[in-house]
Design a protein around this motif. Structure first.
Motif, PDB file in Angstrom:
ATOM      1  N   ASP A 103       0.815  -1.235  -0.029  1.00 27.62           N
ATOM      2  CA  ASP A 103      -0.088  -0.162   0.051  1.00 27.62           C
ATOM      3  C   ASP A 103       0.873   1.170  -0.055  1.00 27.62           C
ATOM      4  O   ASP A 103       0.807   2.144  -0.692  1.00 27.62           O
ATOM      5  CB  ASP A 103      -0.887  -0.010   1.201  1.00 27.62           C
ATOM      6  N   ALA A 104       2.005   1.192   0.914  1.00 24.37           N
ATOM      7  CA  ALA A 104       2.717   2.321   0.764  1.00 24.37           C
ATOM      8  C   ALA A 104       3.434   2.647  -0.463  1.00 24.37           C
ATOM      9  O   ALA A 104       3.771   3.964  -1.031  1.00 24.37           O
ATOM     10  CB  ALA A 104       3.808   2.164   2.002  1.00 24.37           C
ATOM     11  N   LYS A 105       3.877   1.554  -1.241  1.00 23.77           N
ATOM     12  CA  LYS A 105       4.694   1.735  -2.296  1.00 23.77           C
ATOM     13  C   LYS A 105       3.491   2.246  -3.344  1.00 23.77           C
ATOM     14  O   LYS A 105       3.845   2.996  -4.400  1.00 23.77           O
ATOM     15  CB  LYS A 105       5.299   0.545  -2.952  1.00 23.77           C
ATOM     16  N   LYS A 106       2.693   1.577  -3.411  1.00 22.44           N
ATOM     17  CA  LYS A 106       1.353   2.245  -4.421  1.00 22.44           C
ATOM     18  C   LYS A 106       1.129   3.964  -4.094  1.00 22.44           C
ATOM     19  O   LYS A 106       0.923   4.479  -4.883  1.00 22.44           O
ATOM     20  CB  LYS A 106       0.046   1.312  -4.022  1.00 22.44           C
ATOM     21  N   ALA A 107       0.911   4.054  -2.982  1.00 21.10           N
ATOM     22  CA  ALA A 107       0.532   5.521  -2.592  1.00 21.10           C
ATOM     23  C   ALA A 107       1.655   6.379  -2.947  1.00 21.10           C
ATOM     24  O   ALA A 107       1.619   7.514  -3.403  1.00 21.10           O
ATOM     25  CB  ALA A 107       0.581   5.653  -1.067  1.00 21.10           C
ATOM     26  N   LEU A 108       3.168   5.843  -2.799  1.00 27.79           N
ATOM     27  CA  LEU A 108       4.262   6.676  -3.404  1.00 27.79           C
ATOM     28  C   LEU A 108       4.377   6.970  -4.758  1.00 27.79           C
ATOM     29  O   LEU A 108       4.447   7.995  -5.240  1.00 27.79           O
ATOM     30  CB  LEU A 108       5.604   6.063  -2.771  1.00 27.79           C
ATOM     31  N   ALA A 109       4.030   5.824  -5.190  1.00 24.83           N
ATOM     32  CA  ALA A 109       3.915   5.554  -6.914  1.00 24.83           C
ATOM     33  C   ALA A 109       2.723   6.795  -7.465  1.00 24.83           C
ATOM     34  O   ALA A 109       3.095   7.525  -8.417  1.00 24.83           O
ATOM     35  CB  ALA A 109       3.681   4.624  -7.389  1.00 24.83           C
ATOM     36  N   GLU A 110       1.741   6.813  -6.940  1.00 21.74           N
ATOM     37  CA  GLU A 110       0.599   7.727  -7.103  1.00 21.74           C
ATOM     38  C   GLU A 110       0.974   9.049  -6.766  1.00 21.74           C
ATOM     39  O   GLU A 110       0.747  10.030  -7.769  1.00 21.74           O
ATOM     40  CB  GLU A 110      -0.573   7.522  -6.519  1.00 21.74           C
ATOM     41  N   ARG A 111       1.742   9.351  -6.002  1.00 17.09           N
ATOM     42  CA  ARG A 111       2.025  10.799  -5.389  1.00 17.09           C
ATOM     43  C   ARG A 111       2.974  11.341  -6.491  1.00 17.09           C
ATOM     44  O   ARG A 111       3.095  12.240  -6.852  1.00 17.09           O
ATOM     45  CB  ARG A 111       2.446  10.550  -4.119  1.00 17.09           C
ATOM     46  N   LYS A 112       4.048  10.141  -6.690  1.00 15.04           N
ATOM     47  CA  LYS A 112       5.098  10.830  -7.693  1.00 15.04           C
ATOM     48  C   LYS A 112       4.378  11.181  -9.040  1.00 15.04           C
ATOM     49  O   LYS A 112       5.006  12.233  -9.549  1.00 15.04           O
ATOM     50  CB  LYS A 112       6.271   9.687  -7.813  1.00 15.04           C
ATOM     51  N   LYS A 113       3.486  10.346  -9.573  1.00 16.00           N
ATOM     52  CA  LYS A 113       2.919  10.699 -10.832  1.00 16.00           C
ATOM     53  C   LYS A 113       2.315  11.946 -10.848  1.00 16.00           C
ATOM     54  O   LYS A 113       2.285  12.719 -11.768  1.00 16.00           O
ATOM     55  CB  LYS A 113       1.852   9.441 -11.293  1.00 16.00           C
ATOM     56  N   ALA A 114       1.469  12.121  -9.573  1.00 14.18           N
ATOM     57  CA  ALA A 114       0.718  13.562  -9.533  1.00 14.18           C
ATOM     58  C   ALA A 114       1.797  14.559  -9.527  1.00 14.18           C
ATOM     59  O   ALA A 114       1.528  15.677 -10.064  1.00 14.18           O
ATOM     60  CB  ALA A 114      -0.064  13.404  -8.268  1.00 14.18           C
ATOM     61  N   ASP A 115       3.073  14.595  -8.446  1.00 18.38           N
ATOM     62  CA  ASP A 115       3.927  15.409  -8.607  1.00 18.38           C
ATOM     63  C   ASP A 115       4.649  15.918 -10.030  1.00 18.38           C
ATOM     64  O   ASP A 115       4.766  16.996 -10.331  1.00 18.38           O
ATOM     65  CB  ASP A 115       5.067  15.237  -7.592  1.00 18.38           C
ATOM     66  N   ASP A 116       4.983  14.713 -10.823  1.00 20.30           N
ATOM     67  CA  ASP A 116       5.263  14.833 -12.028  1.00 20.30           C
ATOM     68  C   ASP A 116       4.504  15.658 -12.988  1.00 20.30           C
ATOM     69  O   ASP A 116       4.890  16.397 -13.862  1.00 20.30           O
ATOM     70  CB  ASP A 116       5.819  13.489 -12.615  1.00 20.30           C
ATOM     71  N   ALA A 117       3.161  15.325 -13.131  1.00 18.60           N
ATOM     72  CA  ALA A 117       1.999  15.967 -13.921  1.00 18.60           C
ATOM     73  C   ALA A 117       1.963  17.486 -13.476  1.00 18.60           C
ATOM     74  O   ALA A 117       1.778  18.313 -14.128  1.00 18.60           O
ATOM     75  CB  ALA A 117       0.909  15.249 -13.712  1.00 18.60           C
ATOM     76  N   PHE A 118       1.975  17.755 -12.142  1.00 17.39           N
ATOM     77  CA  PHE A 118       1.959  18.909 -11.589  1.00 17.39           C
ATOM     78  C   PHE A 118       3.067  19.842 -12.090  1.00 17.39           C
ATOM     79  O   PHE A 118       3.030  20.977 -12.700  1.00 17.39           O
ATOM     80  CB  PHE A 118       2.020  19.031  -9.963  1.00 17.39           C
ATOM     81  N   ARG A 119       4.428  19.296 -11.680  1.00 15.51           N
ATOM     82  CA  ARG A 119       5.534  20.127 -12.376  1.00 15.51           C
ATOM     83  C   ARG A 119       5.539  20.118 -13.813  1.00 15.51           C
ATOM     84  O   ARG A 119       6.067  21.422 -14.384  1.00 15.51           O
ATOM     85  CB  ARG A 119       6.848  19.016 -11.921  1.00 15.51           C
ATOM     86  N   ALA A 120       5.299  19.265 -14.652  1.00 14.56           N
ATOM     87  CA  ALA A 120       5.242  19.509 -16.137  1.00 14.56           C
ATOM     88  C   ALA A 120       4.278  20.468 -16.501  1.00 14.56           C
ATOM     89  O   ALA A 120       4.377  21.457 -17.313  1.00 14.56           O
ATOM     90  CB  ALA A 120       4.849  17.987 -16.829  1.00 14.56           C
ATOM     91  N   ASN A 121       2.980  20.666 -15.633  1.00 13.93           N
ATOM     92  CA  ASN A 121       2.151  21.658 -16.067  1.00 13.93           C
ATOM     93  C   ASN A 121       2.582  23.060 -15.753  1.00 13.93           C
ATOM     94  O   ASN A 121       2.597  24.158 -16.312  1.00 13.93           O
ATOM     95  CB  ASN A 121       0.655  21.446 -15.461  1.00 13.93           C
ATOM     96  N   PHE A 122       3.336  23.171 -14.472  1.00 15.39           N
ATOM     97  CA  PHE A 122       3.806  24.293 -13.858  1.00 15.39           C
ATOM     98  C   PHE A 122       4.900  25.001 -15.090  1.00 15.39           C
ATOM     99  O   PHE A 122       4.902  25.990 -15.314  1.00 15.39           O
ATOM    100  CB  PHE A 122       4.588  24.122 -12.810  1.00 15.39           C
ATOM    101  N   GLU A 123       5.652  24.023 -15.607  1.00 14.40           N
ATOM    102  CA  GLU A 123       6.851  24.139 -16.482  1.00 14.40           C
ATOM    103  C   GLU A 123       6.100  24.805 -17.596  1.00 14.40           C
ATOM    104  O   GLU A 123       6.788  25.765 -18.453  1.00 14.40           O
ATOM    105  CB  GLU A 123       7.627  23.132 -16.576  1.00 14.40           C
ATOM    106  N   ARG A 124       5.243  24.262 -18.039  1.00 16.95           N
ATOM    107  CA  ARG A 124       4.323  24.763 -19.419  1.00 16.95           C
ATOM    108  C   ARG A 124       3.887  25.997 -19.387  1.00 16.95           C
ATOM    109  O   ARG A 124       4.118  26.726 -19.944  1.00 16.95           O
ATOM    110  CB  ARG A 124       3.325  23.612 -19.767  1.00 16.95           C
TER     111      ARG A 124
END
Length: 73
Positions: free
Chosen positions: A40-61
């Motif tokens: 569960d922890a690994k799954k939550a971390l993967a979801e958080r990383k995906k959301a952070d990456d999407a946020f960062r990409a949108n921020f840079e755009r």
């Protein structure tokens, strides 16, 4: 019998509960619980990383778009 404020009769019911000992989990159950919590922890971390990456990409755009607009002004 008199009525209480909620419309229920005013009487006390005595309950006699015996204390029950809590069953201790077996080694297999503890290991399974630990494995599930790690999964569960690994799954939550993967979801958080995906959301952070999407946020960062949108921020840079958006930042690039803003800088382009500012240079045109």
């Amino acid at each position: 019998m008199t009525q209480g404020t909620s419309g229920t009769p005013n009487r006390y019911v005595l309950m006699d509960y015996e204390a029950q000992e809590k069953r201790q989990p077996t080694a297999e159950e503890r290991a399974a619980k630990k494995e599930k919590s790690l999964w569960d922890a690994k799954k939550a971390l993967a979801e958080r990383k995906k959301a952070d990456d999407a946020f960062r990409a949108n921020f840079e755009r958006l930042k690039a778009e803003r800088l382009t607009r500012e240079q045109k002004s």
